[in-house]
Design a protein around this motif. Structure first.
Motif, mmCIF file in Angstrom:
data_model
loop_
_atom_site.group_PDB
_atom_site.id
_atom_site.type_symbol
_atom_site.label_atom_id
_atom_site.label_comp_id
_atom_site.label_asym_id
_atom_site.label_seq_id
_atom_site.Cartn_x
_atom_site.Cartn_y
_atom_site.Cartn_z
ATOM 1 N N LEU A 46 101.929 15.716 -31.606
ATOM 2 C CA LEU A 46 102.327 14.902 -30.460
ATOM 3 C C LEU A 46 101.224 13.907 -30.149
ATOM 4 N N GLN A 47 101.553 12.615 -30.245
ATOM 5 C CA GLN A 47 100.553 11.579 -29.971
ATOM 6 C C GLN A 47 100.654 11.142 -28.521
ATOM 7 N N LEU A 48 99.507 11.098 -27.846
ATOM 8 C CA LEU A 48 99.414 10.667 -26.456
ATOM 9 C C LEU A 48 98.522 9.447 -26.382
ATOM 10 N N LEU A 60 97.871 17.987 -30.501
ATOM 11 C CA LEU A 60 97.984 16.768 -29.705
ATOM 12 C C LEU A 60 96.912 15.793 -30.164
ATOM 13 N N GLY A 83 103.582 11.114 -21.874
ATOM 14 C CA GLY A 83 103.633 11.763 -23.178
ATOM 15 C C GLY A 83 103.742 13.274 -23.082
ATOM 16 N N LEU A 84 103.134 13.856 -22.037
ATOM 17 C CA LEU A 84 103.165 15.310 -21.890
ATOM 18 C C LEU A 84 104.573 15.826 -21.588
ATOM 19 N N ARG A 128 100.056 23.974 -31.261
ATOM 20 C CA ARG A 128 100.380 22.766 -30.489
ATOM 21 C C ARG A 128 99.289 21.748 -30.781
ATOM 22 N N GLN A 154 107.029 15.395 -23.282
ATOM 23 C CA GLN A 154 107.626 15.809 -24.563
ATOM 24 C C GLN A 154 107.080 17.132 -25.066
ATOM 25 N N LEU A 155 106.087 17.684 -24.366
ATOM 26 C CA LEU A 155 105.461 18.922 -24.812
ATOM 27 C C LEU A 155 106.357 20.103 -24.467
ATOM 28 N N ARG A 156 106.598 20.928 -25.424
ATOM 29 C CA ARG A 156 107.452 22.121 -25.228
ATOM 30 C C ARG A 156 106.728 23.361 -25.728
ATOM 31 N N ALA A 165 102.253 8.806 -34.974
ATOM 32 C CA ALA A 165 101.922 10.220 -34.913
ATOM 33 C C ALA A 165 102.189 10.886 -36.262
#
Length: 439
Positions: free
Chosen positions: A424-426, A411, A434-435, A409, A437-439, A419
């Motif tokens: 995953l860009q926050l 980030l 943004g979080l 993962r 979209q975290l899976r 990104a």
């Protein structure tokens, strides 16, 4: 020249701190009005405003002398937990005991912190976020950098507590509180009792030394429900090697010697007592182990992106259940530092305390961090990597881990840019959105 500027800032800072302790709001108003009258009345032939200055200055002088009459002898004790959280209100109880011969009336209890003024080296090395956008004079004088360094060390919303009349020998508990501006250590030097003079301009002060220390933990975000994939792996040496290096293992029991057992496992005390060889038996352990990698390489110092990355790492430490797994936290702090929580090792609070003191490192130091992560890949089940910078070296680490079958993962916390694939860009200030979209 820089040392001269620093000496001037330090002197102005001492005066400002002294005035903030002594003057009430009315006292500041009188002082400001007197200063304005003095500036306007420089030419006494054209204006009589100098008379207002003389009158107001006399009022302040009398109030100052009257404040010196206040005397108090007291003892104090704080009932305060060890941790607070940056950005969240924090309160605690203080017990005051009057050891004087007179009743204490009209007094206010105020917390006193250690001198927040930075050293010359701290002031010279620090970079205020956005300092590069200031003009040449402000960048070289460094006043705003000085104020930034002081403000980040002193909590906000610090209000005094009123003390009811306290007879000699009596005790009373009051509630004090504040809001830590940032993560890190907050050091207390003592408590102050203050009482205003009859004119209400200047406070008389009585101090008692009472040192203490509080750790403000990083703020945390709510994470979506995530399942960390990865299979259970054999841990050479068992749990005892979770935070150490060597060839020891998790002790299980004693048993009779069998041909081929190594001599270094011999239990000599049992051998001497029973007269026959006895060896120590160890248990091989298999369990999940996850790595949380925090990239501290920031050329911008402790800017918003860096602080958000630390808060994000703290959120994972706080959320991941380490009852049945191990969690390794790795970052660069002068050198590669590694902390392990779970299965009888370090508690999550200790990891959060380590994150409270994290400082930016040179971006080139990431190479040592990457080597440390790859050196642990034989025992890891998955990796969570939080970056504040992106380049080819960081991309190689993520690619190497994924090539070996790890679920990574990745980030990236930054304000601008797109990104990279698989990352995953926050953006600072929009972390929780943004979080999602975290899976």
């Amino acid at each position: 020249m820089r040392r001269t500027i620093y000496a001037a800032l330090r002197a102005v800072g001492a005066l400002d701190r002294r005035l903030r302790e002594r003057l009430t709001i009315a006292g500041w108003l009188v002082l400001a009005t007197a200063g304005t009258a003095a500036a306007a009345g420089l030419d006494t032939n054209l204006t009589v405003t100098y008379r207002a200055f003389a009158f107001l200055a006399a009022l302040l002088g009398m109030s100052w002398i009257a404040s010196l009459v206040f005397r108090a002898r007291f003892e104090a004790r704080r009932d305060m937990p060890r941790y607070a959280t940056a950005g969240e209100p924090f309160s605690y109880r203080v017990t005051i005991v009057n050891r004087g011969a007179r009743t204490l009336a009209g007094a206010l209890v105020t917390e006193r912190f250690r001198d927040p003024r930075p050293t010359f080296e701290e002031w010279k090395r620090a970079r205020e976020p956005g300092e590069e956008q200031r003009n040449w004079f402000d960048r070289n004088v460094g006043y705003f950098r000085w104020r930034w360094l002081i403000d980040r060390r002193v909590p906000r919303d610090l209000a005094p507590a009123a003390l009811a009349p306290l007879a000699p020998g009596e005790r009373q508990s009051v509630k004090l509180g504040f809001t830590p501006r940032r993560r890190g250590r907050i050091e207390f030097s003592g408590l102050t009792l203050g009482r205003t003079d009859p004119l209400g301009l200047v406070k008389g002060l009585a101090r008692v030394p009472l040192e203490a220390r509080l750790i403000a933990l990083p703020k945390r975000y709510r994470l979506p429900e995530i399942a960390l994939p990865g299979r259970r792996k054999f841990q050479p040496g068992g749990v005892s090697l979770a935070v150490s290096v060597g060839d020891s293992e998790e002790f299980l029991a004693l048993r009779d010697y069998r041909p081929g057992d190594p001599l270094h496992r011999m239990h000599w005390k049992s051998f001497a007592r029973t007269g026959k060889p006895v060896v120590k038996e160890y248990q091989d352990e298999f369990f999940e182990r996850h790595a949380l990698v925090l990239d501290t390489g920031s050329a911008q110092g402790e800017d918003a992106a860096f602080e958000e990355a630390v808060a994000l790492a703290a959120s994972f430490v706080y959320t991941i259940d380490t009852q049945d797994c191990l969690l390794d936290l790795l970052f660069v702090g002068g050198e590669v530092r590694a902390y392990t929580a779970g299965r009888g090792q370090m508690h999550a609070e200790h990891m959060l305390e380590a994150l409270a003191g994290v400082a930016p490192s040179a971006p080139d130091d990431f190479e040592a961090l990457a080597r440390a992560v790859l050196g642990r890949r034989a025992t890891l089940s998955s990796v969570i990597a939080i970056f504040v910078h992106w380049d080819a070296e960081r991309a190689r680490l993520v690619s190497a881990l994924r090539a070996e079958g790890f679920d990574v993962r990745a980030l990236l916390v930054r304000e601008t840019g797109d990104a990279p694939p698989g990352v995953l860009q926050l953006r600072p200030g929009k972390i929780e959105q943004g979080l999602a979209q975290l899976r």
